[in-house]
Design an enzyme around this catalytic site. Structure first.
Site, short mmCIF file in Angstrom:
data_model
loop_
_atom_site.label_atom_id
_atom_site.label_comp_id
_atom_site.label_asym_id
_atom_site.label_seq_id
_atom_site.Cartn_x
_atom_site.Cartn_y
_atom_site.Cartn_z
N ASP A 84 -5.69 0.59 -11.67
CA ASP A 84 -5.61 0.68 -10.21
C ASP A 84 -6.22 2.00 -9.76
OD1 ASP A 84 -5.01 0.09 -7.58
OD2 ASP A 84 -2.85 0.40 -7.78
N LYS A 85 -6.47 2.09 -8.46
CA LYS A 85 -6.93 3.33 -7.84
C LYS A 85 -6.12 3.61 -6.59
CE LYS A 85 -9.78 3.33 -3.92
NZ LYS A 85 -8.87 2.95 -2.84
N HIS A 86 -6.08 4.88 -6.19
CA HIS A 86 -5.42 5.26 -4.95
C HIS A 86 -6.29 6.26 -4.23
CE1 HIS A 86 -2.06 5.80 -2.18
NE2 HIS A 86 -2.37 7.09 -2.18
N SER A 87 -6.31 6.16 -2.91
CA SER A 87 -7.07 7.09 -2.08
C SER A 87 -6.13 7.85 -1.17
CB SER A 87 -8.10 6.32 -1.24
OG SER A 87 -8.68 7.17 -0.26
N THR A 124 -5.24 -0.07 4.03
CA THR A 124 -5.76 -1.28 3.41
C THR A 124 -4.95 -2.51 3.82
OG1 THR A 124 -6.61 -0.03 1.53
CG2 THR A 124 -6.30 -2.38 1.20
N ARG A 172 11.13 12.78 5.23
CA ARG A 172 10.05 13.78 5.29
C ARG A 172 9.27 13.66 6.59
NH1 ARG A 172 6.54 12.34 0.63
NH2 ARG A 172 5.21 14.02 1.40
N SER A 187 5.32 10.81 -4.42
CA SER A 187 5.26 9.61 -3.59
C SER A 187 4.17 8.67 -4.06
CB SER A 187 5.05 10.00 -2.13
OG SER A 187 4.98 8.86 -1.30
N LYS A 191 5.04 4.99 -7.09
CA LYS A 191 4.70 3.58 -6.81
C LYS A 191 3.71 3.05 -7.83
CE LYS A 191 3.61 4.46 -2.44
NZ LYS A 191 4.20 5.75 -2.06
N LYS A 192 2.75 3.86 -8.23
CA LYS A 192 1.75 3.41 -9.19
C LYS A 192 2.37 3.23 -10.58
CE LYS A 192 -1.61 3.33 -6.25
NZ LYS A 192 -2.17 2.03 -5.81
#
Length: 442
Positions: A84-87, A124, A172, A187, A191-192
């Site tokens: 997976d990827k995250h931005s 997304t 937060r 954070s 999740k990942k």
């Protein structure tokens, strides 16, 4: 555990043990730590920071606060890594819509847990909700079956994944403690890690449209993510990528889905969007053991995209999650179109010298394409197309700054004025900047 004593120690610059952090996170999840205490703890972390060991422990504890997906019995096979990827978010960033099906076409399994728009940046999930019938919140069992059949599924965080993060983030957001690298890292990665990944690539945006505009601050976040991911047993690479202009030629929701589909089918290709997508995909293919190096990974990703195999994976994902079976062939029939569309030009012709990309993102929110409050709805039809890039000539009789798609005349005029203010137009040539700035964690 005396929660107040742990908060006091952190407030005074002390270090918490892994066991103490685990107890605090358990209390955040089950409610035995009050909102006031959660806010105080977050502020203490913002003020004093966390050691590397504390960051690893916090992320791991938040991961274990809920369900952790196990793909060993999902029928993927040993040669199919879960990637997976995250931005960190940007304007016009539709990379996930391309990367997930490209990875699937290259042999990976991609359970992509994504989010909604945050501040001026697009989300997304908001883009995918522009697709009629698409379910962004399936159960864990449905997610597993869709990934097994289609190869990828882009969905939202379920209630069972990292519930401590959901509560901590809400506090937060209300206590001005969002901008903390240890808390941001925990954070993102909790999740990942809860998604059961074998590897992750992180896209950290830098520039006027980024969450962290400053290069050094963005580099600090990228390095922290790589270190904390590794400390929790998940290999990771982070790329710093440019966000000093809109990524691609569209910004909004339905318009970005259309542009992504055009890239998947070969109807269009923006060089910067293509480059950053292939670069991120290449890193993942190496991390997942599907390519020997990034050059080979980039070539494999390009073949998957150009051959149409990635488009097939995207269509399969959409169909499995309730969307139209013919979305690729009839996207403009299924995706909503705003009633008003018009070109916006600068006062004088010239070359785009600078763009306040954050202001462009705010203009889209003003159109109704994002949220001012968490409870706001989103108009998926509004946004921008034909967005000008740095170094391009714009002006009456030439190309526009952008085409604005709006729900009414008043919002069109507001967006047009905002765009004219956001784009600085000059006379001289503008040197192009690389879209991929550097890589960390290789």
């Amino acid at each position: 555990m005396l929660t107040a004593e742990l908060i006091r120690r952190k407030r005074d610059g002390g270090e918490l043990s892994a066991g103490e952090i685990e107890e605090l996170v358990t209390g955040v999840s089950d409610g035995t730590v009050t909102d006031a205490q959660v806010g105080a703890l977050a502020m203490a972390i913002v003020w004093r920071g966390m050691t590397g060991a504390e960051r690893v422990a916090l992320t791991g504890a938040m991961t274990r606060s809920g369900e952790v997906l196990d793909w060993s019995d999902a029928g993927l096979g040993p040669a199919r890594p879960v990637l997976d990827k995250h931005s960190t978010g940007g304007v016009g960033d539709k990379v996930s819509l391309l990367l997930a099906p490209i990875l699937a076409a290259c042999g990976a399994a991609v359970p992509m847990i994504s989010g909604r728009g945050l501040g001026h940046t697009g989300g997304t999930l908001d883009k995918l909700e522009a697709i009629p019938g698409y379910d962004v919140a399936p159960s864990s069992d449905v997610l597993r079956s869709v990934v097994a059949r289609a190869g990828c599924a882009i969905v939202g965080q379920t209630a069972s994944l990292a519930p401590a993060d959901r509560r901590l983030y809400a506090v937060r957001d209300a206590t001005a403690t969002v901008e903390s690298i240890p808390l941001i890292v925990a954070s993102i990665l909790s999740k990942k890690l809860a998604a059961g990944l074998d590897a992750l690539v992180m896209d950290v945006k830098v520039g006027s449209g980024a969450f962290l505009p400053d290069l050094e601050r963005a580099r600090e976040l990228a390095q922290a993510i790589v270190e904390v991911a590794g400390g929790n047993g998940m290999p990771s690479v982070a790329l710093l990528t440019d966000m000093n202009q809109v990524l691609g030629r569209t910004a909004g929701n339905a318009v970005e889905v259309t542009e992504a589909i055009d890239h998947l089918t070969g109807a269009a290709s923006d060089p910067r969007l293509r480059e950053v997508t292939l670069a991120l995909t290449a890193e993942l293919l190496v991390l997942g053991g599907l390519a020997p190096d990034v050059d080979a990974g980039g070539e494999a990703a390009a073949r998957a995209l150009d051959s149409g195999r990635a488009a097939e994976r995207f269509a399969a994902m959409v169909g499995e999650l309730g969307g139209p079976a013919d979305l690729l062939e009839r996207s403009r029939r299924h995706l909503r179109v705003a009633p008003i569309a018009g070109e916006v030009f600068p006062a004088c012709a010239g070359v785009v010298a600078e763009i306040d990309v954050r202001a462009v993102g705010v203009a889209i929110i003003g159109l109704g394409g994002g949220r001012v409050r968490e409870t706001d709805g989103v108009d998926h039809s509004v946004g921008l197309t034909e967005v000008a890039a740095l170094g391009e000539r714009v002006g009456p009789g030439e190309r526009p700054l952008a085409v604005v798609h709006a729900a009414d005349t008043a919002s069109f005029e507001r967006a047009a004025a905002a765009l004219r203010d956001a784009f600085l137009v000059g006379d001289g040539a503008v040197a192009g900047a690389p879209v991929v700035i550097e890589a960390l964690g290789r």
